[in-house]
Design an enzyme around this catalytic site. Structure first.
Site, PDB file in Angstrom:
ATOM      1  N   GLY A 269     -89.992  25.472  59.177  1.00 16.70           N
ATOM      2  CA  GLY A 269     -90.169  26.799  59.786  1.00 16.70           C
ATOM      3  C   GLY A 269     -89.104  27.820  59.353  1.00 16.70           C
ATOM      4  N   GLY A 270     -88.184  28.289  60.305  1.00 13.15           N
ATOM      5  CA  GLY A 270     -87.151  29.182  59.973  1.00 13.15           C
ATOM      6  C   GLY A 270     -86.187  28.529  58.978  1.00 13.15           C
TER       7      GLY A 270
ATOM      8  N   GLY B 280     -94.358  43.411  22.506  1.00 11.02           N
ATOM      9  CA  GLY B 280     -93.621  43.941  23.946  1.00 11.02           C
ATOM     10  C   GLY B 280     -92.506  43.187  24.134  1.00 11.02           C
ATOM     11  N   ALA B 281     -92.386  41.667  23.866  1.00  9.70           N
ATOM     12  CA  ALA B 281     -91.431  40.844  24.168  1.00  9.70           C
ATOM     13  C   ALA B 281     -90.347  41.417  23.350  1.00  9.70           C
ATOM     14  CB  ALA B 281     -91.625  39.532  23.985  1.00  9.70           C
TER      15      ALA B 281
HETATM   16  C1  HXC Z   1     -86.153  20.537  69.221  1.00  8.55           C
HETATM   17  C2  HXC Z   1     -86.223  18.684  67.344  1.00  8.55           C
HETATM   18  C3  HXC Z   1     -86.773  19.901  66.701  1.00  8.55           C
HETATM   19  C4  HXC Z   1     -87.119  21.046  67.025  1.00  8.55           C
HETATM   20  C5  HXC Z   1     -86.428  17.578  65.580  1.00  8.55           C
HETATM   21  N1  HXC Z   1     -86.022  17.828  66.991  1.00  8.55           N
HETATM   22  N2  HXC Z   1     -87.022  19.073  65.432  1.00  8.55           N
HETATM   23  N3  HXC Z   1     -85.882  19.240  68.840  1.00  8.55           N
HETATM   24  N4  HXC Z   1     -86.783  21.422  68.339  1.00  8.55           N
HETATM   25  N5  HXC Z   1     -87.742  21.874  66.356  1.00  8.55           N
HETATM   26  C6  HXC Z   1     -85.193  16.566  67.242  1.00  8.55           C
HETATM   27  C7  HXC Z   1     -86.343  15.297  67.770  1.00  8.55           C
HETATM   28  O1  HXC Z   1     -86.860  15.573  69.131  1.00  8.55           O
HETATM   29  C8  HXC Z   1     -85.332  14.217  67.641  1.00  8.55           C
HETATM   30  O2  HXC Z   1     -84.458  14.232  68.796  1.00  8.55           O
HETATM   31  C9  HXC Z   1     -84.396  14.621  66.739  1.00  8.55           C
HETATM   32  O3  HXC Z   1     -84.374  15.744  66.476  1.00  8.55           O
HETATM   33  C10 HXC Z   1     -84.933  14.044  65.295  1.00  8.55           C
HETATM   34  O4  HXC Z   1     -85.907  14.154  64.871  1.00  8.55           O
HETATM   35  P1  HXC Z   1     -87.066  13.137  64.243  1.00  8.55           P
HETATM   36  O5  HXC Z   1     -88.666  13.787  64.277  1.00  8.55           O
HETATM   37  O6  HXC Z   1     -86.902  11.889  64.970  1.00  8.55           O
HETATM   38  O7  HXC Z   1     -86.907  13.007  62.884  1.00  8.55           O
HETATM   39  P2  HXC Z   1     -87.523  12.787  61.476  1.00  8.55           P
HETATM   40  O8  HXC Z   1     -88.539  11.929  61.741  1.00  8.55           O
HETATM   41  O9  HXC Z   1     -86.437  12.679  60.381  1.00  8.55           O
HETATM   42  O10 HXC Z   1     -88.544  14.263  61.496  1.00  8.55           O
HETATM   43  C11 HXC Z   1     -87.833  15.510  61.116  1.00  8.55           C
HETATM   44  C12 HXC Z   1     -88.769  16.803  61.295  1.00  8.55           C
HETATM   45  C13 HXC Z   1     -89.398  16.706  62.585  1.00  8.55           C
HETATM   46  C14 HXC Z   1     -89.631  16.718  59.890  1.00  8.55           C
HETATM   47  C15 HXC Z   1     -88.016  17.728  61.081  1.00  8.55           C
HETATM   48  O11 HXC Z   1     -88.505  16.356  63.692  1.00  8.55           O
HETATM   49  C16 HXC Z   1     -90.330  17.781  62.771  1.00  8.55           C
HETATM   50  O12 HXC Z   1     -91.487  17.843  62.334  1.00  8.55           O
HETATM   51  N6  HXC Z   1     -90.015  18.768  63.672  1.00  8.55           N
HETATM   52  C17 HXC Z   1     -90.418  19.969  64.286  1.00  8.55           C
HETATM   53  C18 HXC Z   1     -90.416  20.821  62.978  1.00  8.55           C
HETATM   54  C19 HXC Z   1     -91.085  22.101  63.614  1.00  8.55           C
HETATM   55  O13 HXC Z   1     -92.411  22.506  63.423  1.00  8.55           O
HETATM   56  N7  HXC Z   1     -90.213  23.181  63.851  1.00  8.55           N
HETATM   57  C20 HXC Z   1     -90.478  24.362  64.422  1.00  8.55           C
HETATM   58  C21 HXC Z   1     -90.814  25.242  63.098  1.00  8.55           C
HETATM   59  S1  HXC Z   1     -91.243  26.978  63.855  1.00  8.55           S
HETATM   60  P3  HXC Z   1     -84.319  12.654  69.171  1.00  8.55           P
HETATM   61  O14 HXC Z   1     -83.596  12.983  70.678  1.00  8.55           O
HETATM   62  O15 HXC Z   1     -85.290  11.616  69.394  1.00  8.55           O
HETATM   63  O16 HXC Z   1     -83.114  12.302  68.084  1.00  8.55           O
HETATM   64  C22 HXC Z   1     -90.140  27.817  63.396  1.00  8.55           C
HETATM   65  C23 HXC Z   1     -90.232  29.263  63.548  1.00  8.55           C
HETATM   66  C24 HXC Z   1     -89.287  30.285  62.962  1.00  8.55           C
HETATM   67  O17 HXC Z   1     -89.042  27.336  63.024  1.00  8.55           O
HETATM   68  C25 HXC Z   1     -89.771  31.609  62.602  1.00  8.55           C
HETATM   69  C26 HXC Z   1     -89.498  31.743  61.343  1.00  8.55           C
HETATM   70  C27 HXC Z   1     -90.283  32.974  60.712  1.00  8.55           C
END
Ligand code: HXC
Length: 510
Positions: A169-170, A404-405
């Site tokens: 994401g971000g 051109g290069a």
């Molecule tokens: C809140 C989060 C989180 C999130 C992870 N955690 N991502 N909490 N918001 N976005 C927390 C989990 O709940 C977990 O908490 C701890 O962090 C570790 O995560 P795990 O999943 O256990 O770790 P891992 O298996 O290594 O996986 C990591 C990961 C996965 C691939 C990053 O957590 C994941 O897919 N997260 C979501 C990614 C995502 O979709 N983000 C939003 C994107 S949208 P605990 O308490 O269990 O330790 C975005 C929009 C921005 O960013 C705008 C841009 C233009």
């Protein structure tokens, strides 16, 4: 009073523990360091000054009121690298996966603003899961605030991102707007949407590594500028990179003590070019022999290897080197190589880093795949970048400079300051075979005539002297004297003063 001091120490100790021992252990077991360990390794010993150690999120939803950690998942502050100031933020994956809350983003904004105000580089160490899901639009808005500061600082201070864990994401879009992205092999990956979402939407099965690992991004997508073995190597290499970079767009390039002689003659270069013009040779040999102490920091080493880009020094001062690589695709310019070199040229021009270009290029790569892929626009990026650059520009043609290069690769016509050629240079519209088959088409099939035409063409055009007679080449130089000649030219150009006409901003063919 003593109690208050003890309280501060206790609170600091709690903050240093981030998400707690269990999560720190989990981090270590994946071969990763914690945010604080990375910061300690990166900065000069004892130089780290932290901001906002005690900031917490203020989200009340989803039970978050009872789930607060001081620092809120990001360590921010400033310190020095070999005595020079840098600002940084390091995502702490042990706290809610380093996810970004509104207050977390405000911490990042504070160092972004401070870095811009003080004119010092900013470094982001990423290991995070994107927007904090529990905060909804507050987290999205927080990213917007980070992005807009990335853009404001672009071209003013160097911005560098190191991807040291999962980034989604971000946490991929902010790095994408910085000057350089480096990744750590095996432990980091970057994607806009992860494998699960990919499976749901497109039904593709792909692993995180295949989708956005260090190999994919450093060799295929060019999102990353390089990949390092592990966290320790990453922090060491980052320090090395910082040493090459000016602090901001008004600062001069850093000047380092050097132990190499500008007048050093490299006699081996006199035999670098093979007798047979179709034989390749390793341009990197020239680059490494050219820079101070052979210290060359390559950018995008594993992508579009037909062009080499990177930083070196001459007489202790940083130069940006761009060089065609005859070992790969004969050094031809294709879309990838053009984009890679163009971005590098523009970075150097933003930050007053002189450009040294070594040319051995048979032209642009023909073919439908290149044309359909937009070679015209991508090639134009490099042409545009060189033409707009006002930094000192020195070019050395070692062998082929065709078509051109020839023009694109920092020619005199694009305001090159010093354009040199080795005696082995061949500056022409194209190679002999292609040229003869076009201008003597009627003789195709008559081997004798074609051979005679080819000889005539080679003798007339495949040398540096036609261009030198017209002043398009300032001087034909001996290969062994390349370092000396370029060092003298750069010393002369140190105070070069050239401006482009005022404009809001340009409109490079994106
Ligand atoms: C809140 C989060 C989180 C999130 C992870 N955690 N991502 N909490 N918001 N976005 C927390 C989990 O709940 C977990 O908490 C701890 O962090 C570790 O995560 P795990 O999943 O256990 O770790 P891992 O298996 O290594 O996986 C990591 C990961 C996965 C691939 C990053 O957590 C994941 O897919 N997260 C979501 C990614 C995502 O979709 N983000 C939003 C994107 S949208 P605990 O308490 O269990 O330790 C975005 C929009 C921005 O960013 C705008 C841009 C233009």
């Amino acid at each position: 009073m003593k109690d208050i001091l003890r309280q501060l120490e206790e609170r600091r100790a709690a903050a240093r523990m981030g998400g707690g021992e269990r999560r720190i252990e989990a981090q270590h077991s994946k071969g990763k360091l914690t945010a604080r360990e990375r910061v300690e390794l990166f900065l000069d010993e004892g130089s780290f000054e932290e901001f906002d150690t005690f900031v917490e999120h203020d989200c009340q939803d989803f039970g978050m009121a009872d789930n607060k950690t001081p620092g809120d998942g990001v360590v921010t502050g400033w310190g020095t690298v070999n005595g020079r100031t840098v600002f940084l933020f390091a995502k702490d994956f042990t706290v809610l996966g380093g996810s970004l809350s509104r207050n977390h983003s405000k911490k990042i904004n504070k160092v972004q603003d401070m870095a811009l105000k003080m004119g010092a580089p900013i470094i982001g160490l990423f290991d995070a899961g994107g927007a904090r899901i529990q905060e909804g639009v507050d987290a999205l808005g927080g990213y917007g605030e980070v992005f807009s500061r990335n853009v404001k600082a672009s071209g003013v201070i160097p911005q560098i991102s190191i991807i040291m864990g999962p980034c989604a994401g971000g946490d991929v879009y902010s790095p994408a707007m910085t000057d350089f992205i480096f990744m750590v092999k095996d432990t980091s990956y970057m994607f806009v949407t992860g494998p699960d979402v990919v499976k749901t939407v497109t039904n593709e099965e792909v692993t995180a590594e295949e989708l956005g690992g260090a190999k994919v991004h450093s060799s295929r997508t060019s999102v990353a500028d390089g990949a390092w073995e592990n966290d320790v190597v990453a922090m060491t290499q980052l320090r090395r990179l910082i040493d090459f970079l000016p602090s901001n767009n008004r600062a001069d390039v850093p000047e380092r003590p050097f132990f190499d002689d500008a007048e050093r003659k490299e006699m081996s270069l006199d035999t670098l070019i093979p007798e047979n013009p179709n034989m390749p040779y390793d341009m990197k040999e020239l680059v490494v022999k050219f820079v101070d102490e052979g210290d060359f920091f390559e950018i995008q080493e594993d992508f579009a290897k037909n062009v080499i880009t990177g930083f070196g020094r001459l007489e202790g001062r940083t130069v940006g080197v761009i060089a065609n690589q005859p070992l790969v695709l004969a050094g031809v310019l294709d879309s990838d190589a053009s984009r890679k070199a163009a971005r590098f040229v523009r970075f150097c021009d933003c930050f007053s880093i002189p450009l040294v270009t070594f040319v051995d290029v048979p032209g642009f790569l023909p073919g439908t795949s290149q044309e359909y892929g937009g070679l015209i626009k991508h090639g134009a990026k490099l042409l545009y970048a060189y033409a707009e650059a006002t930094v000192p520009k020195i070019t050395v043609i070692t062998r082929k400079a065709y078509g051109g290069a020839y023009v694109v690769m920092s020619s005199k016509h694009l305001r090159g300051d010093f354009n040199y050629a080795w005696p082995t240079a061949e500056i022409a519209v194209m190679g002999a075979k292609g040229a003869v088959e076009i201008i003597h088409r009627k003789d195709i099939g008559n081997d004798e005539k074609i051979a005679a035409h080819t000889k005539e063409y080679e003798e007339r055009f495949l040398n540096p002297f036609v261009a030198a007679e017209r002043g398009y080449i300032d001087e034909v130089i001996m290969p062994h004297s390349t370092r000396t000649r370029v060092a003298r030219a750069l010393a002369l150009l140190k105070d070069k003063d050239l401006d482009n006409p005022w404009k809001k901003h340009d409109n490079i063919p994106l």
